[in-house]
Design an enzyme around this catalytic site. Structure first.
Site, PDB file in Angstrom:
ATOM      1  CB  THR A 134      -0.769  -0.011   1.187  1.00  0.00           C
ATOM      2  OG1 THR A 134      -1.761  -1.218   1.236  1.00  0.00           O
ATOM      3  CG2 THR A 134      -1.645   1.209   1.381  1.00  0.00           C
ATOM      4  CB  THR A 156      -3.799  -0.124  -1.239  1.00  0.00           C
ATOM      5  OG1 THR A 156      -3.216  -1.445  -1.215  1.00  0.00           O
ATOM      6  CG2 THR A 156      -5.155  -0.231  -0.958  1.00  0.00           C
ATOM      7  N   GLY A 177       1.243  -1.150   4.835  1.00  0.00           N
ATOM      8  CA  GLY A 177       1.749  -2.548   5.599  1.00  0.00           C
ATOM      9  C   GLY A 177       0.664  -3.280   6.045  1.00  0.00           C
ATOM     10  N   GLY A 178      -0.549  -3.538   5.222  1.00  0.00           N
ATOM     11  CA  GLY A 178      -1.448  -4.281   5.805  1.00  0.00           C
ATOM     12  C   GLY A 178      -1.862  -3.634   7.240  1.00  0.00           C
TER      13      GLY A 178
HETATM   14  N1  GLY Z   1      -5.209  -3.653   1.566  1.00  0.00           N
HETATM   15  C1  GLY Z   1      -4.637  -2.986   2.723  1.00  0.00           C
HETATM   16  C2  GLY Z   1      -5.744  -2.261   3.473  1.00  0.00           C
HETATM   17  O1  GLY Z   1      -6.795  -1.717   2.969  1.00  0.00           O
HETATM   18  O2  GLY Z   1      -5.667  -2.358   4.402  1.00  0.00           O
END
Ligand code: GLY
Length: 560
Positions: A372, A390, A464-465
């Site tokens: 992201t 992202t 970073g998720g």
């Molecule tokens: N795809 C990562 C987020 O949106 O948290």
């Protein structure tokens, strides 16, 4: 000649990147901090041409779609938080949506759940929101016409830019996967099989033409006409679900920001479907009873208190959070300081609360991807914008739209495809985040603007998720509690806990061996990893701006 000129610019900016990322240089006017040098420069160029922070942010988003194909995007989505000098606070949700044909059984084959279908390939794609988001933000708060803010991105796509070492490596690492998809093979691998290398000129003609369509026709340049036709053709040829009607009907949405108070600071954050604002508010409330600065930065007690607070907030996230348009997220309850203090009733400074004994609270009424990207912008008047955007995983679904030159997201994996089963980040989700047609998947993206006495003081966020949430939290605490400057705050080692798996993550050299021993004695299981990648703008009381560029990546500050 043109190539030599581009090479000289590239050399200059690479040298400059290294200098900037270690400095605390002060800028009096505007500043842009993003994951990539050409995109930051595009934003600065727009500011210098008289654009405001929103114009520059739109320019950066489009430039990143060209120069950071693994995360920057027009085939994905994101969140934008805005604070204007007149006091306006706004949050724009341009998160992807599940296509109308999506269903909670879409990843079941012969009675078996196949999570890999949501990780890569055509079925992992949500309806993209970025282009609508950019047009919508510009219409309401921008000053410049769309074609002007798109021009830097169009130039970068058509004339090319020089690949950095990490970009060449990232493309080469995914070469095998790109071979599987016609468009991706054409755009992101070399026909002669020679790997990309640092300094290669990377030209994206088809992407340039797509961007020109958007410049000419606005949202219809993407959600209708030849670009939409190309997306739907890609879907039809490969068994995907997105239709013309999904594209035509996609709309981004203005939402009321979540506002949290911590000491003298006000944090303006993205509400659900972002989970970050709620989790950060909860964690700050849970930690609030302790004298944090006396515990000491990254001491065993500080890390323990913070990770136990994270554990509880992520347990709530798993159960209560989802798209508020589909599920009544109990925001008020989760944001109630009384509730959050009560969540810590079983907290002990001496020992962990095992995640297996902890669930979501009650009140009345994996694998880690960094891909992201976050950027922060401020203009010379003090208007500020925080954007996190992202494709989800690195290079998203890995499917590029043939003839249109851009990658599609794999955001469907952010749903809890099977409630109770971990997704690719190891996150467990519940019914609130189950797949439904037209629904937005839960996100961890947490673009944040922190004000003091009504003026923006910090513009921050991370990639970073789920680690986005904990990285953003720690950047804020590093400045607010420990008095670090923006560069120190972003560089400082971080920790992360997300309830399940029951592991306390820390960064390489981030905790001393005796701190690790003390944490183990409290019952923590520790694992080393890298935690998030963020960018910060800090504004002092005189209005001077400085940057925090994350040394974990290739970020760059461009100011004047
Ligand atoms: N795809 C990562 C987020 O949106 O948290």
């Amino acid at each position: 000649m043109k190539k030599i000129l581009l090479l000289l610019i590239a050399l200059f900016v690479f040298v400059d990147t290294n200098a900037q990322s270690r400095s605390t240089q002060i800028y009096e006017n505007g500043l842009v901090v993003s994951a990539e040098v050409y995109a930051s420069e595009a934003g600065k160029q727009i500011l210098q041409q008289g654009g405001n922070a929103i114009d520059a942010a739109v320019a950066v988003q489009f430039a990143l779609a060209v120069t950071l194909p693994r995360a920057g995007n027009i085939g994905g989505g994101g969140f934008m938080v805005i604070h204007l000098t007149d006091g306006t606070k706004a949050a724009l949700d341009y998160r992807e949506k599940a296509p109308q044909q999506a269903s909670r059984n879409m990843y079941i084959r012969n009675g078996e759940f196949k999570p890999e279908l949501s990780w890569e390939g055509i079925l992992s794609v949500g309806v993209p929101g970025t282009v609508d988001g950019m047009v919508t933000a510009l219409e309401r708060y921008g000053r410049m016409p769309l074609e002007l803010v798109l021009q830097p991105a169009i130039d970068l796509a058509k004339n090319g830019y020089y690949l950095s070492y990490s970009q060449a490596r990232a493309l080469n690492n995914r070469s095998e996967t790109f071979q599987k998809y016609k468009g991706s093979k054409k755009y992101f691998t070399r026909q002669n099989g020679i790997p990309f290398k640092e300094g290669d000129l990377f030209v994206q003609e088809d992407l340039g033409e797509t961007l020109e369509q958007i410049a000419r026709y606005g949202r219809d340049g993407f959600y209708a006409g030849p670009v939409a036709d190309a997306i739907v053709k890609e879907m039809k040829q490969n068994g995907g679900l997105i239709t013309h009607s999904d594209l035509r009907n996609y709309r981004s949405k203005w939402r009321a920001p979540v506002i949290a108070q911590f000491q003298n600071y006000e944090l303006i954050m993205m509400p659900p479907p972002s989970s970050g604002s709620i989790a950060i508010t909860q964690i700050l409330d849970m930690m609030d009873d302790y004298a944090l600065s006396e515990l000491g930065h990254n001491s065993a007690d500080y890390v323990h208190l913070m990770s136990e607070s994270m554990r509880r907030a992520f347990a709530d996230r798993s159960y209560y959070l989802g798209d508020p348009d589909f599920y009544d997220v109990p925001k008020q309850g989760l944001l109630d300081p009384k509730y959050n203090h009560a969540r810590m009733i079983d907290f002990s400074m001496d020992t962990v609360t095992r995640s297996s004994t902890l669930s979501y609270g009650e009140f009345s009424n994996n694998y880690e991807s960094h891909e992201t990207t976050h950027f922060s912008v401020i203009d010379k008047e003090g208007n500020s914008v925080a954007v996190t955007t992202t494709l989800n995983g690195s290079f998203g679904s890995h499917v590029a739209v043939s003839d249109a030159g851009f990658l599609l997201n794999n955001e469907m994996d952010d749903f809890s495809a099977q409630p109770g089963v971990p997704n690719s980040y190891g996150l467990i989700g519940g019914e609130a985040n189950a797949i439904e047609p037209g629904k937005r998947m839960l996100s961890s993206m947490t673009p944040t603007i922190v004000t003091k006495n009504g003026k923006a003081q910090m513009i921050l966020g991370a990639a970073g998720g789920p680690r986005i949430i904990t990285a953003t939290l720690q950047s804020f605490l590093n400045m607010a509690v420990f008095g670090m400057n923006a560069q120190e705050a972003i560089a400082a080692n971080r920790v992360h806990h997300q309830w399940l798996p029951d592991v306390l993550y820390y960064e390489n050299y981030g905790l001393s061996p005796d701190t690790i021993r003390l944490l183990e004695a409290k019952g923590h299981t520790l694992k080393e990893t890298s935690i998030g990648r963020g960018h910060i703008i800090y504004i002092d009381a005189e209005g001077n701006k400085s940057s925090g560029v994350d040394p974990r990546g290739d970020g760059h500050a461009s100011g004047y």
